[in-house]
Design a protein around this motif. Structure first.
Motif, short mmCIF file in Angstrom:
data_model
loop_
_atom_site.label_atom_id
_atom_site.label_comp_id
_atom_site.label_asym_id
_atom_site.label_seq_id
_atom_site.Cartn_x
_atom_site.Cartn_y
_atom_site.Cartn_z
N PRO A 90 0.83 -1.21 0.00
CA PRO A 90 0.00 0.00 0.00
C PRO A 90 0.86 1.25 0.00
CG PRO A 90 0.01 -1.02 2.17
CD PRO A 90 0.71 -1.97 1.25
N PRO A 91 0.33 2.37 -0.45
CA PRO A 91 1.12 3.62 -0.45
C PRO A 91 1.45 4.05 0.98
CG PRO A 91 -1.16 4.01 -1.14
CD PRO A 91 -1.00 2.54 -1.06
N GLY A 92 2.69 4.44 1.18
CA GLY A 92 3.15 4.83 2.51
C GLY A 92 3.79 3.72 3.30
N PHE A 93 3.82 2.50 2.75
CA PHE A 93 4.43 1.38 3.46
C PHE A 93 5.96 1.49 3.33
CE2 PHE A 93 5.89 -3.00 3.94
CZ PHE A 93 5.19 -3.40 5.07
N LYS A 94 6.64 1.46 4.45
CA LYS A 94 8.09 1.62 4.47
C LYS A 94 8.75 0.27 4.22
CE LYS A 94 7.96 5.50 7.71
NZ LYS A 94 8.42 6.02 9.03
N ILE A 95 9.54 0.22 3.16
CA ILE A 95 10.22 -1.01 2.77
C ILE A 95 11.71 -0.78 2.92
CG2 ILE A 95 10.50 -2.74 0.97
CD1 ILE A 95 7.94 -1.71 -0.29
N GLY A 96 12.30 -1.39 3.93
CA GLY A 96 13.73 -1.27 4.15
C GLY A 96 14.52 -2.27 3.33
N LYS A 97 15.83 -2.14 3.43
CA LYS A 97 16.72 -3.01 2.66
C LYS A 97 16.58 -4.45 3.12
CE LYS A 97 21.66 -3.90 1.99
NZ LYS A 97 23.03 -3.44 2.31
N TYR A 98 16.64 -4.68 4.42
CA TYR A 98 16.58 -6.05 4.94
C TYR A 98 15.19 -6.64 4.80
CZ TYR A 98 21.14 -4.91 6.85
OH TYR A 98 22.45 -4.54 7.00
N TYR A 99 14.15 -5.79 4.85
CA TYR A 99 12.79 -6.30 4.63
C TYR A 99 12.62 -6.75 3.18
CZ TYR A 99 7.70 -6.60 4.87
OH TYR A 99 6.41 -7.06 4.83
N ARG A 100 13.19 -6.01 2.27
CA ARG A 100 13.12 -6.39 0.86
C ARG A 100 13.82 -7.72 0.61
NH1 ARG A 100 11.96 -2.92 -3.21
NH2 ARG A 100 12.40 -1.16 -1.83
N ILE A 101 14.97 -7.91 1.27
CA ILE A 101 15.70 -9.18 1.15
C ILE A 101 14.89 -10.33 1.74
CG2 ILE A 101 17.78 -10.42 1.87
CD1 ILE A 101 19.26 -7.77 1.77
N ALA A 102 14.22 -10.05 2.87
CA ALA A 102 13.41 -11.09 3.51
C ALA A 102 12.24 -11.51 2.63
CB ALA A 102 12.91 -10.58 4.86
N VAL A 103 11.60 -10.54 1.97
CA VAL A 103 10.49 -10.87 1.07
C VAL A 103 10.99 -11.65 -0.13
CG1 VAL A 103 8.74 -9.87 -0.45
CG2 VAL A 103 9.10 -8.91 1.82
N TRP A 104 12.16 -11.27 -0.66
CA TRP A 104 12.71 -12.00 -1.80
C TRP A 104 13.02 -13.45 -1.45
CZ3 TRP A 104 17.63 -14.16 -2.68
CH2 TRP A 104 17.90 -14.52 -3.99
N LYS A 105 13.55 -13.68 -0.25
CA LYS A 105 13.84 -15.05 0.18
C LYS A 105 12.56 -15.83 0.44
CE LYS A 105 18.48 -14.57 2.11
NZ LYS A 105 19.34 -14.84 3.28
N TRP A 106 11.56 -15.14 1.01
CA TRP A 106 10.29 -15.81 1.29
C TRP A 106 9.60 -16.22 0.00
CZ3 TRP A 106 5.14 -14.74 0.21
CH2 TRP A 106 4.20 -15.50 0.93
N GLN A 107 9.71 -15.42 -1.04
CA GLN A 107 9.08 -15.74 -2.32
C GLN A 107 9.64 -17.03 -2.92
OE1 GLN A 107 6.37 -14.36 -3.20
NE2 GLN A 107 6.64 -12.34 -4.12
N ARG A 108 10.88 -17.38 -2.61
CA ARG A 108 11.50 -18.59 -3.17
C ARG A 108 11.28 -19.83 -2.31
NH1 ARG A 108 16.30 -18.15 -6.61
NH2 ARG A 108 16.13 -16.23 -7.83
N VAL A 109 10.66 -19.68 -1.15
CA VAL A 109 10.43 -20.84 -0.28
C VAL A 109 9.36 -21.74 -0.90
CG1 VAL A 109 9.58 -21.58 1.98
CG2 VAL A 109 11.09 -19.61 1.81
N PRO A 110 9.64 -23.02 -1.12
CA PRO A 110 8.60 -23.93 -1.67
C PRO A 110 7.53 -24.23 -0.63
CG PRO A 110 10.59 -25.15 -1.17
CD PRO A 110 10.93 -23.70 -0.94
N TYR A 111 6.36 -24.62 -1.09
CA TYR A 111 5.25 -24.92 -0.18
C TYR A 111 4.34 -25.95 -0.84
CZ TYR A 111 2.34 -21.93 -3.14
OH TYR A 111 1.66 -21.39 -4.20
N TRP A 112 3.48 -26.55 -0.01
CA TRP A 112 2.51 -27.52 -0.49
C TRP A 112 1.25 -26.79 -0.94
CZ3 TRP A 112 4.56 -29.18 4.54
CH2 TRP A 112 5.58 -30.15 4.41
#
Length: 476
Positions: free
Chosen positions: A254-276
């Motif tokens: 959403p507009p106004g959401f603060k995205i830091g460097k480490y948060y961006r890295i965490a989201v990128w890693k979470w996107q690659r996690v496999p799931y059922w």
């Protein structure tokens, strides 16, 4: 050596401890911050558990409109259930208490929406009645037609919903509560479940005495999530890397959401996690490991995503999602869990005094409107349009219509008097010539304001007719 000094020397003497013992102490007693200070420790790359909710006004404005339409929908069946689909105002307060209105509050509410409710005086009884306007009745008929037309799609949605449960069954009451969101009619137990015995089966539980809906047979062709179709389309059209898109979700903060460097890295890693997949049976897996827990957390995100995709308006309240928590392996603290993924979902607290938490699928909306609308959604939005129409516009329309009708009727009556010779006595027409002249002047002065806009030829024709009739009167 004094006793005190010997005791102090024993305390200060270093003790030999093994590496295993030291690691055990560090891991169990929480001394990690003593050995590695906070400014020297490595930043965590996992998505934070607690996130502040950032408001998106497009979704909140959507809920403000729905808050009004929700109250209107309470009045509609109340009026339609009455004889001749009309309700006297004297009974309005008594009946409105059943739907949560206070004394003298229902009448004020109806006056706010003249495009939906019409208040009129009975021609014989001379008391006030209320009824639905023609536009509101047409909207109800359109919504009913759209609801009946999409019953085959509703059958598919219900089958997919049952396939996501652990046992292939869900409580009938939970489905009934959320029937409007999933596009099911009010009589879905007969029109959907009992009419399709090849897909569904109703039974009563022995221990709880509750009715359940059970899936007769699983169809693997339906076990495809909506996000998987989006990934395949993006892979074919945009040419995104397969490794980046294989387990990813569409993230739009959403507009106004603060995205830091480490948060961006965490989201990128979470996107690659496999799931059922939400449609996959996980009862045979060992869920005690850390990797299995990560997969189950991402599977819960996929389950909520699929549930919102199955709804008509791509939104559902968090309280109704909680009804399916045990059957679909969802976490206990749903609110905190959803706030971790504000780029995928948006939770609005507007409407019903903040008691409900409405969850939107962000990828399905743009500027507060559904990107791919369906007929049922469009029919429901027409009611919102009637609610948003200003009461001043309705009053102005009625004033213009009535003013035009009164002026036209008055004009026709005066023209009719001109062409009728028997009515000239009221204008002072006498048998002598002098009387005729006075009557003609009064008549012309009376009709002058109405005939100013007419053409000169019409005025000449009227004068000839009037003169001929006056000559006939004089000759008599």
């Amino acid at each position: 050596m004094p006793v005190f000094l010997s005791f102090t020397a024993k305390l200060l003497k270093p003790k030999t401890t093994s590496t295993t013992t030291l690691n055990t102490v560090i891991s169990f007693t929480g001394y990690h911050n003593l050995i590695f200070p906070k400014h020297m420790s490595q930043k965590c790359t996992s998505i934070p558990k607690k996130q502040e909710r950032v408001r998106d006004h497009a979704y909140d404005d959507y809920m403000e409109i729905e808050k009004k339409t929700r109250k209107v929908l309470k009045f509609q069946p109340l009026i339609l259930s009455q004889y001749n689909e009309t309700l006297p105002i004297s009974r309005l307060d008594m009946l409105s208490r059943r739907i949560g209105f206070k004394n003298h509050e229902a009448g004020k509410f109806l006056l706010k929406f003249p495009h939906v409710f019409e208040i009129y005086e009975h021609p014989v009884k001379r008391i006030l009645y209320c009824r639905l306007t023609r536009k509101a009745i047409l909207q109800i008929e359109q919504e009913k037609q759209a609801l009946d037309a999409q019953i085959p799609d509703a059958v598919t949605r219900l089958r997919k919903l049952l396939m996501m449960s652990n046992t292939g069954r869900l409580r009938l009451e939970h489905i009934r509560i959320a029937r409007s969101e999933f596009g099911l009619p009010e009589d879905f137990e007969c029109s959907v479940i009992l009419k399709n015995p090849q897909y569904f089966r109703l039974f009563d539980a022995d221990d709880t005495r509750n009715k359940y809906i059970e899936l007769v047979e699983r169809d693997n062709s339906l076990a495809v999530c909506a996000i998987e179709k989006v990934r395949e389309r993006d892979y074919r059209e945009k040419g995104i890397d397969e490794e980046d898109i294989r387990f990813s979700f569409i993230v739009n903060f959403p507009p106004g959401f603060k995205i830091g460097k480490y948060y961006r890295i965490a989201v990128w890693k979470w996107q690659r996690v496999p799931y059922w997949s939400p449609y996959e049976d996980v009862s045979g897996y060992d869920l005690r490991s850390l990797e299995a827990q990560k997969r189950m957390e991402k599977r819960a995100v996929a389950t909520i995503h699929e549930m919102l995709s199955l709804t008509v308006e791509k939104k559902l309240t968090l309280e109704r999602i909680a009804h399916f928590r045990l059957a679909m392996n969802l976490p206990k603290k749903l609110k905190e869990f959803v706030l971790q993924h504000q780029g995928i979902f948006y939770m609005s607290t507007r409407g019903n005094h903040g008691k409900l938490h409405t969850l939107f699928l962000r990828e399905a909306y743009r500027k507060g409107e559904l990107i791919e609308p369906n007929d049922l959604y469009l029919a429901r939005r027409k009611l919102a349009e009637l609610v948003l129409l200003s009461p001043r516009k309705m009053m102005m329309d009625r004033a213009l219509v009535s003013f035009g009708q009164d002026r036209e009727d008055d004009r026709m009556q005066r023209v009719r008097r001109v062409y009728e010779g028997n009515d000239f006595d009221k204008y002072g027409v006498e048998e002598n010539a002098g009387g005729v002249g006075n009557g003609e002047d009064d008549l012309n002065s009376d009709l002058g304001s109405d005939f100013e806009s007419d053409s000169s030829d019409d005025d000449d024709d009227c004068d000839e007719i009037i003169g001929a009739e006056q000559g006939a009167c004089v000759s008599k």
